[in-house]
Design a protein around this motif. Structure first.
Motif, PDB file in Angstrom:
ATOM      1  N   PRO A 218      -4.032  -0.621   2.003  1.00 46.34           N
ATOM      2  CA  PRO A 218      -4.505   0.236   0.910  1.00 46.34           C
ATOM      3  C   PRO A 218      -4.635  -0.550  -0.390  1.00 46.34           C
ATOM      4  O   PRO A 218      -3.796  -1.407  -0.700  1.00 46.34           O
ATOM      5  N   ALA A 219      -5.691  -0.255  -1.136  1.00 46.06           N
ATOM      6  CA  ALA A 219      -5.850  -0.864  -2.457  1.00 46.06           C
ATOM      7  C   ALA A 219      -4.774  -0.320  -3.386  1.00 46.06           C
ATOM      8  O   ALA A 219      -4.103   0.671  -3.086  1.00 46.06           O
ATOM      9  N   ALA A 220      -4.591  -0.969  -4.534  1.00 46.07           N
ATOM     10  CA  ALA A 220      -3.507  -0.605  -5.450  1.00 46.07           C
ATOM     11  C   ALA A 220      -3.569   0.866  -5.851  1.00 46.07           C
ATOM     12  O   ALA A 220      -2.543   1.575  -5.850  1.00 46.07           O
ATOM     13  N   GLN A 221      -4.753   1.360  -6.168  1.00 46.59           N
ATOM     14  CA  GLN A 221      -4.884   2.761  -6.580  1.00 46.59           C
ATOM     15  C   GLN A 221      -4.570   3.704  -5.428  1.00 46.59           C
ATOM     16  O   GLN A 221      -3.890   4.715  -5.598  1.00 46.59           O
ATOM     17  N   GLU A 222      -5.058   3.364  -4.230  1.00 45.54           N
ATOM     18  CA  GLU A 222      -4.777   4.186  -3.060  1.00 45.54           C
ATOM     19  C   GLU A 222      -3.285   4.213  -2.754  1.00 45.54           C
ATOM     20  O   GLU A 222      -2.721   5.265  -2.430  1.00 45.54           O
ATOM     21  N   ALA A 223      -2.616   3.061  -2.879  1.00 43.69           N
ATOM     22  CA  ALA A 223      -1.175   3.005  -2.640  1.00 43.69           C
ATOM     23  C   ALA A 223      -0.421   3.833  -3.672  1.00 43.69           C
ATOM     24  O   ALA A 223       0.559   4.522  -3.336  1.00 43.69           O
ATOM     25  N   MET A 387       8.092   2.934   2.062  1.00 40.44           N
ATOM     26  CA  MET A 387       6.644   2.789   2.093  1.00 40.44           C
ATOM     27  C   MET A 387       6.227   1.505   1.379  1.00 40.44           C
ATOM     28  O   MET A 387       5.431   0.705   1.899  1.00 40.44           O
ATOM     29  N   ASP A 388       6.764   1.279   0.182  1.00 45.25           N
ATOM     30  CA  ASP A 388       6.401   0.093  -0.589  1.00 45.25           C
ATOM     31  C   ASP A 388       6.815  -1.188   0.138  1.00 45.25           C
ATOM     32  O   ASP A 388       6.053  -2.163   0.189  1.00 45.25           O
ATOM     33  N   ARG A 389       8.028  -1.193   0.699  1.00 44.53           N
ATOM     34  CA  ARG A 389       8.491  -2.389   1.408  1.00 44.53           C
ATOM     35  C   ARG A 389       7.656  -2.639   2.657  1.00 44.53           C
ATOM     36  O   ARG A 389       7.388  -3.791   3.017  1.00 44.53           O
ATOM     37  N   GLY A 390       7.236  -1.547   3.321  1.00 42.20           N
ATOM     38  CA  GLY A 390       6.407  -1.699   4.521  1.00 42.20           C
ATOM     39  C   GLY A 390       5.057  -2.316   4.219  1.00 42.20           C
ATOM     40  O   GLY A 390       4.593  -3.216   4.929  1.00 42.20           O
ATOM     41  N   ILE A 391       4.407  -1.852   3.143  1.00 42.19           N
ATOM     42  CA  ILE A 391       3.109  -2.410   2.762  1.00 42.19           C
ATOM     43  C   ILE A 391       3.267  -3.879   2.375  1.00 42.19           C
ATOM     44  O   ILE A 391       2.453  -4.730   2.758  1.00 42.19           O
ATOM     45  N   GLU A 392       4.333  -4.192   1.637  1.00 41.88           N
ATOM     46  CA  GLU A 392       4.582  -5.579   1.241  1.00 41.88           C
ATOM     47  C   GLU A 392       4.778  -6.474   2.467  1.00 41.88           C
ATOM     48  O   GLU A 392       4.250  -7.597   2.535  1.00 41.88           O
ATOM     49  N   PHE A 393       5.522  -5.971   3.447  1.00 41.49           N
ATOM     50  CA  PHE A 393       5.753  -6.747   4.664  1.00 41.49           C
ATOM     51  C   PHE A 393       4.459  -6.915   5.454  1.00 41.49           C
ATOM     52  O   PHE A 393       4.196  -7.984   6.022  1.00 41.49           O
ATOM     53  N   ALA A 394       3.640  -5.868   5.487  1.00 41.30           N
ATOM     54  CA  ALA A 394       2.361  -5.950   6.194  1.00 41.30           C
ATOM     55  C   ALA A 394       1.422  -6.942   5.522  1.00 41.30           C
ATOM     56  O   ALA A 394       0.669  -7.661   6.193  1.00 41.30           O
ATOM     57  N   ILE A 395       1.457  -7.011   4.190  1.00 37.62           N
ATOM     58  CA  ILE A 395       0.628  -7.985   3.468  1.00 37.62           C
ATOM     59  C   ILE A 395       0.993  -9.403   3.869  1.00 37.62           C
ATOM     60  O   ILE A 395       0.131 -10.275   4.017  1.00 37.62           O
ATOM     61  N   ALA A 396       2.289  -9.643   4.075  1.00 38.69           N
ATOM     62  CA  ALA A 396       2.764 -10.983   4.414  1.00 38.69           C
ATOM     63  C   ALA A 396       2.575 -11.321   5.884  1.00 38.69           C
ATOM     64  O   ALA A 396       2.830 -12.468   6.288  1.00 38.69           O
ATOM     65  N   ASN A 397       2.114 -10.344   6.681  1.00 40.86           N
ATOM     66  CA  ASN A 397       2.005 -10.567   8.124  1.00 40.86           C
ATOM     67  C   ASN A 397       0.682 -10.055   8.679  1.00 40.86           C
ATOM     68  O   ASN A 397       0.640  -9.473   9.759  1.00 40.86           O
ATOM     69  N   THR A 398      -0.400 -10.285   7.957  1.00 41.85           N
ATOM     70  CA  THR A 398      -1.702  -9.878   8.467  1.00 41.85           C
ATOM     71  C   THR A 398      -2.084 -10.724   9.673  1.00 41.85           C
ATOM     72  O   THR A 398      -1.529 -11.806   9.908  1.00 41.85           O
ATOM     73  N   GLN A 399      -3.055 -10.237  10.395  1.00 39.81           N
ATOM     74  CA  GLN A 399      -3.541 -10.981  11.557  1.00 39.81           C
ATOM     75  C   GLN A 399      -4.065 -12.359  11.148  1.00 39.81           C
ATOM     76  O   GLN A 399      -3.826 -13.353  11.847  1.00 39.81           O
ATOM     77  N   GLU A 400      -4.750 -12.419  10.001  1.00 43.20           N
ATOM     78  CA  GLU A 400      -5.287 -13.706   9.551  1.00 43.20           C
ATOM     79  C   GLU A 400      -4.169 -14.726   9.355  1.00 43.20           C
ATOM     80  O   GLU A 400      -4.290 -15.884   9.756  1.00 43.20           O
TER      81      GLU A 400
END
Length: 415
Positions: A218-223, A387-400
């Protein structure tokens, strides 16, 4: 040079140059093709093949064209091949075929074979090594407690447990032991596997297998909007499960937890997204428990925007597997701002520790699962923080990120 990816997930050959595969895996194939770069002329997926595909199935599958994508599919054997047929004739034919296609310079990306009668992935790893190729060997989950958990859950007989303990498990563990000694890079999902079989070896790595990309977050506004909704929304508390409706996924435990939580006074709703052999049984369970107004079944949708829309009005994601499980849906949940309430298996315990976005509850207990859901429903500040920690963790572990890391491991092994 070609990059051969060997998996057990069957694919549908539509023509010589086009094939169809499960949608999330199709997204993964395209991303892998981009990450390995132009050094490789082609990404070739080797797997069992379906001989026919129903028109109604195509809508939820990813169709891949070799000319457009640089990804090709080769069928190792028909998916209808029985274990007896493979043992009598198929193994030698498959071994010779694998040796033949690996004769030219290539990379072989395979892994552990859970189907010991049709061990395609381990055979491919050995065939690649016999040709002197670099082999990446993957183990997707820690299976070592499967038998005891299924026996304790009453799903296996004592005979099945004994056969698994004394025949199946030793052969699986042998693969785990051999791999670091034979292959270039071994990627084990779970720190315990790395600790137990890595033995300080540089070629053994821990990995997460994710399919979400940076564009899926999610983008910052969506989050920010979701954070506010999570804190203030006063309607029904909504949980979701998305994945296969199989006996080992514990969806029946989730449905039971809905009934328990509602009796405790929580207006809880559950959305179940997926299909599988347990569907009719789960529908009957909902009807028998008179939860028809509170449990919604939704047919599977393609990975991406269609799935994310179904997650948007949910507060938490549920995971209640009866044996060790490592579904990509865990990271997909975190990426879309859904904390997870899960049975305390090793994978979810590790995610709880590393992400801070998972709440584990006692394995096999619908009552414990219900208590976890009620706890988060009544503590919206905790829910928001998770929720915030989950998004942060997902950012650090993208498929790329993970694909580039794996590519770097392979490059280091090749030096």
């Amino acid at each position: 040079m070609k990059y051969f990816l060997v998996v057990q997930l069957p694919a549908f050959a539509l023509s010589a140059d086009r094939f169809a595969v499960e949608s999330a895996f199709g997204v993964h194939l395209r991303m892998l093709r981009r990450c390995i770069g132009e050094e490789y002329s082609e990404l070739v997926m080797i797997a069992p093949g379906y001989e026919q595909v129903r028109a109604e199935d195509l809508a939820r599958l990813e169709i891949i064209d070799a000319a457009e994508s640089g990804i090709r599919f080769l069928s190792a054997y028909p998916v209808t091949t029985s274990r007896k047929q493979f043992l009598l004739r198929g193994w030698l034919q498959t071994w010779r075929w694998l040796r033949h296609i690996f004769r030219e310079p290539c990379i072989v990306h395979a892994g552990i074979s859970s189907d010991l009668a049709r061990p395609l992935m381990f055979m491919a790893s050995l065939a690649g090594r016999s040709r002197g190729r670099k082999v990446m060997f993957f183990v997707d989950m820690d299976f070592r407690q499967h038998a005891s958990r299924l026996y304790k859950a009453g799903l296996w007989s004592r005979r099945a447990w004994l056969v698994n303990r004394w025949v199946y498990d030793p052969l699986m563990r042998l693969q785990l032991w051999l791999a670091p000694r034979l292959f270039s890079v071994c990627c084990y999902k779970g720190e315990k596997l790395v600790r137990d079989y890595g033995r300080g070896r540089d070629n053994v790595k821990a990995f997460f297998d994710t399919v979400h990309s940076g564009s899926d977050l999610p983008a910052a506004q969506e989050a920010a909007q979701r954070r506010q909704w999570m804190r203030l929304e006063q309607g029904s508390f909504r949980a979701v499960y998305f994945g296969r409706l199989a006996f080992n996924k514990g969806v029946d435990q989730m449905i039971a937890a809905v009934g328990i939580a509602r009796k405790a006074g929580l207006d809880l709703q559950l959305r179940v997204i997926g299909s599988g052999e347990q569907h009719e049984q789960l529908v009957r369970q909902v009807e028998a428990a008179q939860l028809g107004d509170h449990v919604e079944f939704v047919e599977p949708v393609p990975y991406g925007a269609a799935l994310f829309r179904l997650l948007q009005d949910c507060h938490v994601s549920l995971a209640a597997p009866l044996m060790e499980d490592t579904p990509r849906s865990a990271f997909d949940s975190l990426a879309r701002g859904l904390p997870i309430v899960a049975f305390d298996l090793d994978y979810y315990g590790e995610l709880e520790q590393k992400s801070g976005a998972v709440l584990t509850t006692p394995w096999g207990s619908a009552e414990g699962l219900a208590r976890g859901i009620v706890q988060l429903a009544h503590d919206r500040l905790q829910l928001e923080a998770m929720m915030d920690r989950g998004i942060e963790f997902a950012i650090a572990n993208t498929q790329e990120i993970w694909l580039m890391r794996r590519t770097a491991w392979l490059g280091n092994a090749a030096q």
